[in-house]
Write a protein that holds these residues in place. Structure first.
Motif, PDB file in Angstrom:
ATOM      1  N   ALA A 153     -60.195 -51.888  33.730  1.00  0.00           N
ATOM      2  CA  ALA A 153     -60.738 -50.969  32.728  1.00  0.00           C
ATOM      3  C   ALA A 153     -62.234 -50.750  32.936  1.00  0.00           C
ATOM      4  N   TYR A 154     -62.955 -51.809  33.269  1.00  0.00           N
ATOM      5  CA  TYR A 154     -64.415 -51.724  33.395  1.00  0.00           C
ATOM      6  C   TYR A 154     -64.837 -51.084  34.713  1.00  0.00           C
ATOM      7  N   ILE A 155     -64.289 -51.543  35.819  1.00  0.00           N
ATOM      8  CA  ILE A 155     -64.744 -51.100  37.137  1.00  0.00           C
ATOM      9  C   ILE A 155     -64.106 -49.779  37.561  1.00  0.00           C
ATOM     10  N   ILE A 156     -62.814 -49.636  37.318  1.00  0.00           N
ATOM     11  CA  ILE A 156     -62.099 -48.440  37.788  1.00  0.00           C
ATOM     12  C   ILE A 156     -62.129 -47.328  36.747  1.00  0.00           C
ATOM     13  N   GLN A 157     -61.812 -47.650  35.497  1.00  0.00           N
ATOM     14  CA  GLN A 157     -61.805 -46.623  34.454  1.00  0.00           C
ATOM     15  C   GLN A 157     -63.186 -46.378  33.857  1.00  0.00           C
ATOM     16  N   ARG A 158     -64.161 -47.235  34.151  1.00  0.00           N
ATOM     17  CA  ARG A 158     -65.559 -47.061  33.737  1.00  0.00           C
ATOM     18  C   ARG A 158     -65.744 -47.154  32.219  1.00  0.00           C
ATOM     19  N   LYS A 159     -64.968 -48.007  31.581  1.00  0.00           N
ATOM     20  CA  LYS A 159     -65.130 -48.256  30.163  1.00  0.00           C
ATOM     21  C   LYS A 159     -66.140 -49.375  29.947  1.00  0.00           C
ATOM     22  N   GLY A 160     -66.697 -49.479  28.732  1.00  0.00           N
ATOM     23  CA  GLY A 160     -67.615 -50.558  28.427  1.00  0.00           C
ATOM     24  C   GLY A 160     -66.910 -51.900  28.437  1.00  0.00           C
ATOM     25  N   ILE A 161     -67.672 -52.970  28.588  1.00  0.00           N
ATOM     26  CA  ILE A 161     -67.058 -54.292  28.708  1.00  0.00           C
ATOM     27  C   ILE A 161     -66.324 -54.684  27.434  1.00  0.00           C
ATOM     28  N   ASP A 162     -66.883 -54.397  26.272  1.00  0.00           N
ATOM     29  CA  ASP A 162     -66.202 -54.733  25.014  1.00  0.00           C
ATOM     30  C   ASP A 162     -64.908 -53.949  24.872  1.00  0.00           C
TER      31      ASP A 162
END
Length: 303
Positions: A283-292
């Motif tokens: 979610a964070y690296i590929i989808q570029r969402k925030g860590i929370d």
């Protein structure tokens, strides 16, 4: 072959294999396998879980099972080579024509792609397959947190027809291969705010990729998966990345990891860690969402 298989000395076939880990060859039902021992149990889990996860994405990869040798857990790996199909790592690339040897080449993305394109023993079709598989490997390594994809840990199969991409092998460097040292700490924080901090460190901070990038000032350094994937805007790497984004969700990552880790040889706390860290990294690296947001989405899908 199957999980839980017991390796005995009378199965040894005398084949020797390179690498940093203790390995030896065995023959079972006329098939050759590599038995790989680990410093920690998590070395074995990393090899198995990463390889089986990659298999579910339909990228060619080694076959792995978890077995036992002298009461210790080992990885049992199908030997995909033969007398007519030999493994040649990227590190072994040696071509005499000017500009196509590894000498003077850094381990940068540009240099790697150049070496594939200029390879004299690959057909144009195999070069295209190799480039695509290279970027598939890179994206998968980003999700799995592979810290050890060095020049000898990927490459080609050489046969009478020339060179073609080899299945992905030596995947032990994925999934925080020494997590056994921290597992008691992780078990204590499961279900608390501290679990997010534990996972976030292994998403935002490390590991780095062994592939390198040449900076504007001419220096070369190792790369951060998050930073480099954020720079991908075109080319084969962009098409690979967008295909993953289009077809994979966090829920799908959870389903894949549930299936991969659902064997009695892997303790339940490791199963949870692998699901949470891969889902959050995706979610964070590929989808570029925030860590929370990334961690919370994983928690919504963890059951």
């Amino acid at each position: 072959m199957y999980n839980g298989f017991k390796v005995t000395d009378n199965m040894k076939n005398g084949k020797a294999y390179g690498g940093n880990r203790d390995k030896f060859g065995i023959t079972v039902d006329n098939e050759c396998y590599i038995v790989k021992q680990g410093e920690y149990e998590s070395n074995i889990y990393s090899e198995y879980v990463a390889s089986r996860f990659i298999e579910m994405t339909e990228v060619p990869v080694q076959e792995v099972w978890i077995g036992y040798y002298k009461e210790e857990k080992v990885a049992i790996i199908k030997d995909f080579t033969s007398a007519k199909r030999k493994l040649r790592s990227y590190e072994s690339t040696r071509q005499s024509s000017e500009g196509t040897t590894l000498e003077g080449k850094e381990y940068t993305y540009d240099d790697v792609c150049y070496m594939i394109i200029k390879h004299k023993k690959m057909s144009d079709e195999n070069k295209a397959d190799m480039l695509r598989q290279f970027w598939e490997m890179y994206i998968l390594d980003a999700i799995l947190g592979n810290r050890d994809r060095h020049r000898g840990n990927w490459g080609y199969i050489e046969s009478d027809e020339g060179y073609e991409p080899a299945p992905l092998y030596d995947n032990e460097g994925s999934l925080f291969t020494d997590i056994s040292r921290k597992m008691e700490e992780y078990k204590e924080c499961i279900g608390t705010e501290a679990e997010k901090e534990f996972i976030s460190d292994r998403v935002e901070k490390f590991p780095a990729s062994l592939f390198r990038v040449r900076k504007k000032d001419g220096t070369v350094r190792r790369t951060n998966y998050y930073e480099e994937i954020g720079k991908i805007t075109d080319g084969i790497q962009y098409r690979v990345l967008e295909n993953v984004r289009k077809n994979v969700t966090v829920a799908r990552i959870m389903q894949m990891m549930n299936k991969v880790t659902d064997i009695k040889e892997i303790p339940k706390e490791y199963r949870r860690f692998y699901k949470v860290v891969t889902g959050t990294r995706y979610a964070y690296i590929i989808q570029r969402k925030g860590i929370d947001e990334s961690f919370n989405e994983v928690m919504e899908n963890i059951k």
